[in-house]
Design an enzyme around this catalytic site. Sequence first.
Site, short mmCIF file in Angstrom:
data_model
loop_
_atom_site.label_atom_id
_atom_site.label_comp_id
_atom_site.label_asym_id
_atom_site.label_seq_id
_atom_site.Cartn_x
_atom_site.Cartn_y
_atom_site.Cartn_z
N HIS A 36 -25.24 -54.75 21.36
CA HIS A 36 -25.91 -53.62 20.76
C HIS A 36 -27.53 -53.87 21.03
O HIS A 36 -28.11 -52.89 21.62
CB HIS A 36 -25.56 -53.35 19.20
CG HIS A 36 -26.40 -52.43 18.68
ND1 HIS A 36 -25.81 -51.27 18.15
CD2 HIS A 36 -27.86 -52.17 18.35
CE1 HIS A 36 -26.77 -50.55 17.65
NE2 HIS A 36 -27.60 -51.16 17.60
N GLU A 37 -28.11 -54.88 20.71
CA GLU A 37 -29.38 -55.09 20.99
C GLU A 37 -29.79 -55.32 22.47
O GLU A 37 -30.85 -54.83 22.89
CB GLU A 37 -29.87 -56.49 20.30
CG GLU A 37 -29.60 -56.47 18.57
CD GLU A 37 -30.36 -55.23 17.96
OE1 GLU A 37 -31.09 -54.45 18.63
OE2 GLU A 37 -29.76 -54.99 16.85
N HIS A 88 -30.15 -51.90 23.52
CA HIS A 88 -31.59 -51.38 23.33
C HIS A 88 -32.52 -52.08 24.37
O HIS A 88 -33.59 -51.28 25.02
CB HIS A 88 -32.23 -51.61 21.86
CG HIS A 88 -31.27 -50.68 20.90
ND1 HIS A 88 -31.54 -49.56 20.91
CD2 HIS A 88 -31.03 -51.34 19.91
CE1 HIS A 88 -31.01 -48.98 19.70
NE2 HIS A 88 -30.71 -50.12 19.04
N HIS A 124 -32.62 -50.48 27.83
CA HIS A 124 -33.13 -49.24 27.97
C HIS A 124 -34.74 -49.47 27.89
O HIS A 124 -35.34 -48.71 28.65
CB HIS A 124 -32.80 -48.46 26.59
CG HIS A 124 -32.92 -46.90 26.50
ND1 HIS A 124 -32.69 -46.33 25.55
CD2 HIS A 124 -33.45 -46.23 27.47
CE1 HIS A 124 -33.18 -44.94 25.85
NE2 HIS A 124 -33.31 -44.80 26.74
ZN LIG Z 1 -29.64 -50.06 17.07
#
Ligand SMILES: [Zn+2]
Length: 604
Positions: A396-397, A400, A403
């Site tokens: 998940h991290e 990010h 991105h």
């Molecule tokens: Zn998040």
Amino acid sequence: VTSLLDVKLRKDQPKNSLWNVEALYPNLESWQKELATFSAPSKPHFPQIAKFKGRLAESPQVLREALDALNESARQCDKLYTFAHLKHDEETTDDTYKGAYQKIMSLAYLFGEEVSWFDPEIISLDQKTFDLFIKAPELEPYRFYLEKAYRQKPHTLSEDQEELLALSSQALSTSSKAFSSLNNSDLEFGEVENGKGELQPLTHGSYGLFLRSPDRVLRRNAYEKMYTTFQGVENTMGDLLYGQVQKHLFNSKARKYSSPLEAALFPKNIPLSVYHSLIQAVRAKLPSLHRYMEIRKKQLGVSELHHYDLYAPLLPDMEINMSYQEAEDVVIESVAPLGKEYQSILAKGMREERWVDQFENKHKRSGAYSSGCYDSHPYILMNYKGILRDVFTLAHEAGHSMHSYLSHHNQSYQDSHYPIFVAEVASTFNEELLGHLLMERTTDPKERLFLVNEKIEDIRATLFRQTMFAEFELKIHEMCQQGEPLTPARMKEIYKELNRDYFGPAVCEDPFIEVEWARIPHFYYNFYVYQYATGISAALSLSKKVISGDEKARDDYLKFLKAGGSLFPIDLLKLAGIDMTSPQPVIEAIDVFDSLIQEFENLT
Ligand SMILES: [Zn+2]
């Protein structure tokens, strides 16, 4: 639960498990040196920006110079802030970095205050001047920045009216402050008994753990105690929430919006249809959630499925464990569908550039996040313990962080901050890729079942639950706007109906759940939660296409990541091939949910 004694000191952690914050500033001295150049000791603290005050309308050239000065200082502030906040989080008790952090926080506040005239001065340009300026070649790099600011013009008031609004903002924040004091400090939940008759302290933190416990007695006791406490203050909580809704209504009326919802969505240029079509699409697919509740009831083997059974583990003895090294490898491997370039940037970041602070140490900040700035690596804070949830958190991290990386490397500073509305797409997307790889890999049917169940639970909590919240939020604002009385009794009634509609006939109704709204901090965030639901919907429908090998879908998704914050959120998602104004992405996400439930049933 590990005791604090088992946790290592930071200095005893292997160096390659720690993030490389020194890539930003080699040491505190060089940070302090740069800090000294950041602001002047007396007013104006930022003379390089202050000198443009009252001059923005002079010419496109002057406006360009002012914007350059503003952005250069903001960028420097970000960089100084990033270093201090990361170092502070490494050991929150360290006085040196606590001081550094406080110093940059107060300077950042000062900066914000001193440049607060800037956007209003852009907005005060008359339409003719603005139209002329926006076409000037000097202002080309700031075109979107200027458009974003200027679109507030119809909702900006005269100078003295704006001053009055600013004066009222302190008083209008009393509801949310009082809620937070009551919820975080004054309310106490005492102790609850588990199945063995032992007493355990009940807090907001332990409540979540207790509801996920296989011990049904503990779950029931925690649930009943939590809600009995909230029932005891339901009148106060009702007034506070009513006060918050009144605040939103006041601001939207003052700024001449047609509703509080419009006031919340307009600045980001998100059409109201996005909100409404989310609710509509989820409502149409509620039978899917009802079916899952039936399965949950059967799988738990209970004669009555209560609200305190909704988070109970369906496979209580199952867990998948991985070392950090294995997690890192599998996360890197899982992004292969995004192409070689994406994968090699992430691999280099995690393995060589040390983006990740991997393990817990004494006094390190808890939880996980992705942080950083335009001039730094995208850093990841983890407290990796080795359970499957941690592996997903890392994915998940990393989503990010990639991105941010792609946005920073393809956009100017002013267009690089991606909006919250799209942020969770990139992170959830990578969780999907990881889930897909793990499922492809496993040969153990029980492990597969566990993975399927984790995904089902994720979609339930993020898509269905948050949409139910979004619906409640909309309903109470509409009632308030229409002048209908909004008493705690009425809130409970609405909440009861929503729960009945969403969870369906398999879940027992009880009077406790009716007061759940009283404990949800997000209802004070002004139409925030729906973004969790739209985010996961976009991520599910996009990742499905990319995993299936659709190359155009992959290229479009990468375009979206690289576009950062250079467009409004709905237009960013259009680059990726997603139209959030239609119910289609939500329907596709619930189709994924349906197929997971089907698979769960087949496997059991
Ligand atoms: Zn998040």
